[in-house]
Enzyme design. Structure first.
Site, PDB file in Angstrom:
ATOM      1  N   ALA A  14      33.540  44.103  28.951  1.00 36.70           N
ATOM      2  CA  ALA A  14      34.554  44.766  28.123  1.00 36.70           C
ATOM      3  C   ALA A  14      35.627  45.442  28.971  1.00 36.70           C
ATOM      4  CB  ALA A  14      33.897  45.807  27.211  1.00 36.70           C
ATOM      5  N   ARG A 101      35.319  56.616  49.739  1.00 33.12           N
ATOM      6  CA  ARG A 101      34.749  55.263  49.654  1.00 33.12           C
ATOM      7  C   ARG A 101      33.220  55.325  49.783  1.00 33.12           C
ATOM      8  NH1 ARG A 101      36.286  49.939  50.005  1.00 33.12           N
ATOM      9  NH2 ARG A 101      34.831  48.637  51.149  1.00 33.12           N
ATOM     10  N   GLN A 115      20.370  45.338  38.841  1.00 29.30           N
ATOM     11  CA  GLN A 115      20.808  44.013  38.385  1.00 29.30           C
ATOM     12  C   GLN A 115      20.173  42.919  39.236  1.00 29.30           C
ATOM     13  OE1 GLN A 115      25.106  44.316  38.108  1.00 29.30           O
ATOM     14  NE2 GLN A 115      24.974  45.475  36.205  1.00 29.30           N
ATOM     15  N   GLY A 133      32.506  43.460  41.593  1.00 27.67           N
ATOM     16  CA  GLY A 133      32.553  44.932  41.524  1.00 27.67           C
ATOM     17  C   GLY A 133      32.515  45.535  42.922  1.00 27.67           C
ATOM     18  N   ASP A 162      42.255  37.741  47.615  1.00 30.08           N
ATOM     19  CA  ASP A 162      42.984  38.015  48.857  1.00 30.08           C
ATOM     20  C   ASP A 162      43.533  36.714  49.441  1.00 30.08           C
ATOM     21  OD1 ASP A 162      42.020  40.866  48.877  1.00 30.08           O
ATOM     22  OD2 ASP A 162      40.118  39.811  49.002  1.00 30.08           O
ATOM     23  N   ARG A 165      46.504  35.773  47.440  1.00 27.83           N
ATOM     24  CA  ARG A 165      47.637  36.649  47.780  1.00 27.83           C
ATOM     25  C   ARG A 165      48.267  36.208  49.097  1.00 27.83           C
ATOM     26  NH1 ARG A 165      44.295  42.251  46.397  1.00 27.83           N
ATOM     27  NH2 ARG A 165      44.943  42.431  44.211  1.00 27.83           N
ATOM     28  N   HIS A 190      36.073  42.761  51.937  1.00 26.54           N
ATOM     29  CA  HIS A 190      37.117  42.858  50.899  1.00 26.54           C
ATOM     30  C   HIS A 190      37.503  44.335  50.786  1.00 26.54           C
ATOM     31  CE1 HIS A 190      39.355  42.716  47.201  1.00 26.54           C
ATOM     32  NE2 HIS A 190      38.558  43.636  46.697  1.00 26.54           N
TER      33      HIS A 190
HETATM   34  P1  NAX Z   1      37.091  48.382  34.435  1.00 27.04           P
HETATM   35  O1  NAX Z   1      36.756  49.808  34.707  1.00 27.04           O
HETATM   36  O2  NAX Z   1      38.240  48.031  33.548  1.00 27.04           O
HETATM   37  O3  NAX Z   1      35.817  47.649  33.848  1.00 27.04           O
HETATM   38  C1  NAX Z   1      34.563  47.788  34.407  1.00 27.04           C
HETATM   39  C2  NAX Z   1      33.574  47.625  33.285  1.00 27.04           C
HETATM   40  O4  NAX Z   1      32.272  47.602  33.870  1.00 27.04           O
HETATM   41  C3  NAX Z   1      33.585  48.776  32.282  1.00 27.04           C
HETATM   42  O5  NAX Z   1      33.738  48.251  30.978  1.00 27.04           O
HETATM   43  C4  NAX Z   1      32.247  49.463  32.492  1.00 27.04           C
HETATM   44  O6  NAX Z   1      31.732  49.995  31.284  1.00 27.04           O
HETATM   45  C5  NAX Z   1      31.401  48.306  33.009  1.00 27.04           C
HETATM   46  N1  NAX Z   1      30.225  48.701  33.779  1.00 27.04           N
HETATM   47  C6  NAX Z   1      30.092  49.724  34.657  1.00 27.04           C
HETATM   48  N2  NAX Z   1      28.834  49.767  35.115  1.00 27.04           N
HETATM   49  C7  NAX Z   1      28.174  48.743  34.552  1.00 27.04           C
HETATM   50  C8  NAX Z   1      26.835  48.292  34.611  1.00 27.04           C
HETATM   51  N3  NAX Z   1      25.929  48.910  35.345  1.00 27.04           N
HETATM   52  N4  NAX Z   1      26.492  47.198  33.875  1.00 27.04           N
HETATM   53  C9  NAX Z   1      27.401  46.576  33.103  1.00 27.04           C
HETATM   54  N5  NAX Z   1      28.666  46.987  32.979  1.00 27.04           N
HETATM   55  C10 NAX Z   1      29.047  48.045  33.701  1.00 27.04           C
HETATM   56  O7  NAX Z   1      37.245  47.705  35.879  1.00 27.04           O
HETATM   57  P2  NAX Z   1      37.914  46.309  36.245  1.00 27.04           P
HETATM   58  O8  NAX Z   1      39.349  46.495  36.474  1.00 27.04           O
HETATM   59  O9  NAX Z   1      37.469  45.288  35.270  1.00 27.04           O
HETATM   60  O10 NAX Z   1      37.255  46.052  37.687  1.00 27.04           O
HETATM   61  C11 NAX Z   1      35.886  45.772  37.826  1.00 27.04           C
HETATM   62  C12 NAX Z   1      35.494  45.816  39.284  1.00 27.04           C
HETATM   63  O11 NAX Z   1      36.179  44.804  40.014  1.00 27.04           O
HETATM   64  C13 NAX Z   1      35.847  47.138  39.988  1.00 27.04           C
HETATM   65  O12 NAX Z   1      34.754  47.517  40.812  1.00 27.04           O
HETATM   66  C14 NAX Z   1      37.008  46.739  40.863  1.00 27.04           C
HETATM   67  O13 NAX Z   1      37.127  47.584  41.995  1.00 27.04           O
HETATM   68  C15 NAX Z   1      36.631  45.341  41.245  1.00 27.04           C
HETATM   69  N6  NAX Z   1      37.687  44.477  41.770  1.00 27.04           N
HETATM   70  C16 NAX Z   1      37.342  43.583  42.719  1.00 27.04           C
HETATM   71  C17 NAX Z   1      38.241  42.685  43.233  1.00 27.04           C
HETATM   72  C18 NAX Z   1      37.837  41.685  44.263  1.00 27.04           C
HETATM   73  O14 NAX Z   1      38.718  40.966  44.717  1.00 27.04           O
HETATM   74  N7  NAX Z   1      36.593  41.600  44.694  1.00 27.04           N
HETATM   75  C19 NAX Z   1      39.659  42.697  42.796  1.00 27.04           C
HETATM   76  C20 NAX Z   1      39.874  43.373  41.491  1.00 27.04           C
HETATM   77  C21 NAX Z   1      39.042  44.600  41.265  1.00 27.04           C
HETATM   78  O15 NAX Z   1      39.638  45.664  41.930  1.00 27.04           O
END
Ligand code: NAX
Length: 331
Positions: A14, A101, A115, A133, A162, A165, A190
């Site tokens: 979500a 961090r 998980q 994440g 990346d 990009r 990353h």
């Molecule tokens: P959001 O905060 O919009 O969405 C995260 C969702 O995860 C929320 O709905 C939250 O309720 C849910 N959540 C949290 N803990 C959970 C759990 N234990 N089980 C199931 N759901 C859980 O974040 P969003 O923009 O969607 O980013 C998600 C993650 O991707 C972040 O950690 C972000 O830093 C990471 N990213 C990683 C990238 C990559 O290249 N590896 C790039 C994009 C992004 O920054």
């Protein structure tokens, strides 16, 4: 059309990336136009995210996707990962105000222990796990250690965004289409220490450093633009990359499923076997080639010159520091 659906579990479904991702999976963009999919969407057991998740499921229904056979909405990892073929671990806690961090690593680590265990015990026998994440490399390491029954090579973390990009930056600078840029590569973590490599990238068949003669731009601006792109998006949009991250995850999964064309590689964070001097066991971004049958290997033999080696040492040191911070979660 294959009759058996691929079961795809998505955590954080979500959230921003989840919302940009699940519709594209259901439309067939991740597994192909003839492959049915079943979506198992997992959120945290709180009213608001679960309500939002049900809304996402309603919209999925309203698309009447021909390939989408089944939708599960759950906060129970056991149910969410049951028989999963692909586990896409997108959900994690965002970095809050004043959080270091290291705090984020400690906060998110336990999510990936739980998980990982649930995947170990309930996912399909051939399950694959991709961690998005953040901090994704170290979260992937934790999940991998928490799922001892799954072979380590089933785990990866994402630097495909990346890589994309870097490809776009080189194409823009050279004034060519992105399709003429190949083998852009990210080494290491990353994070802002990642190493975008222009030495092994090609533009229209030539080394990128010949196609772009501005060496100072390559060594400074290019690296910084890629390393800090996430922060630039937040500044511009007021929230972090979502559609481009979802798009990259589709690319990441396809890269692992399809045979990599001869002479090419993709940036994927996988468990180091000691290649390129990266200590064995760390999850680091490498040039990876997939064989199209589920296997992959780290491309060997790329030369690391002094410039790349110095930067690789920095990003590897960061990965080691992160690993040390979560050593109690690595069993
Ligand atoms: P959001 O905060 O919009 O969405 C995260 C969702 O995860 C929320 O709905 C939250 O309720 C849910 N959540 C949290 N803990 C959970 C759990 N234990 N089980 C199931 N759901 C859980 O974040 P969003 O923009 O969607 O980013 C998600 C993650 O991707 C972040 O950690 C972000 O830093 C990471 N990213 C990683 C990238 C990559 O290249 N590896 C790039 C994009 C992004 O920054």
């Amino acid at each position: 059309m294959s009759s058996t659906p691929i079961r795809v579990s998505v955590t954080g479904a979500a959230g921003q990336i989840g919302y940009a991702l699940v519709f594209r999976i259901a439309a067939g963009e991740m597994f192909g136009p003839d492959q049915p999919v079943s979506l198992q969407m997992i959120e945290i057991p709180l009213e608001l995210p679960m309500q939002a998740l049900r809304g996402v499921a309603m919209e999925l229904e309203d698309c009447a996707f021909p390939l989408l056979t089944d939708i599960v909405c759950t906060s129970d990892p056991e149910e969410g990962f049951k028989d999963a073929d692909w586990c896409l671990l997108v959900g994690s806690k965002p970095r809050g105000p004043g959080m270091e961090r290291s705090d984020l690593i400690r906060e998110n680590g336990p999510i990936f222990t739980g998980q990982g265990r649930a995947i170990n015990d309930h996912a399909g026998a051939d399950a694959r796990v991709v961690v998005v994440g953040n901090p994704c490399n170290t979260n992937c390491l934790i999940a991998m250690h928490s799922a001892p029954d799954l072979p380590d090579e089933r785990f990866s973390a994402m630097t495909r965004l990346d890589q994309n990009r870097a490809q776009a930056q080189l194409a823009n600078k050279a004034g060519v289409a992105t399709t003429l840029v190949r083998n852009t590569l990210i080494w290491g973590n990353h994070s802002s220490t990642q190493v975008p490599d222009f030495f092994h990238a090609e533009i229209d068949g030539k080394p990128a450093y010949e196609a772009i003669s501005d060496r100072s731009w390559l060594e400074n601006t290019f690296l910084e633009n890629v390393q800090k792109r996430g922060a630039a998006i937040i500044k511009a949009r007021g929230s972090s990359s979502a559609a481009s991250a979802a798009n990259a995850l589709i690319g990441h999964v396809r890269d692992l499923k399809q045979a990599t064309p001869e002479g090419e590689w993709r940036s994927v964070c996988v468990r180091s076997d000691g290649s390129y001097g990266v200590p064995e066991g760390l999850i680091s971004s490498f040039p990876v080639r997939a064989d199209g049958r589920g296997g992959w290997e780290i491309q060997q033999g790329l030369e690391l010159n002094g410039f790349l080696q110095e930067k690789l040492d920095v990003t590897v040191a960061e990965l080691e520091e992160e690993k040390a911070l979560v050593s109690d979660l690595l069993g």
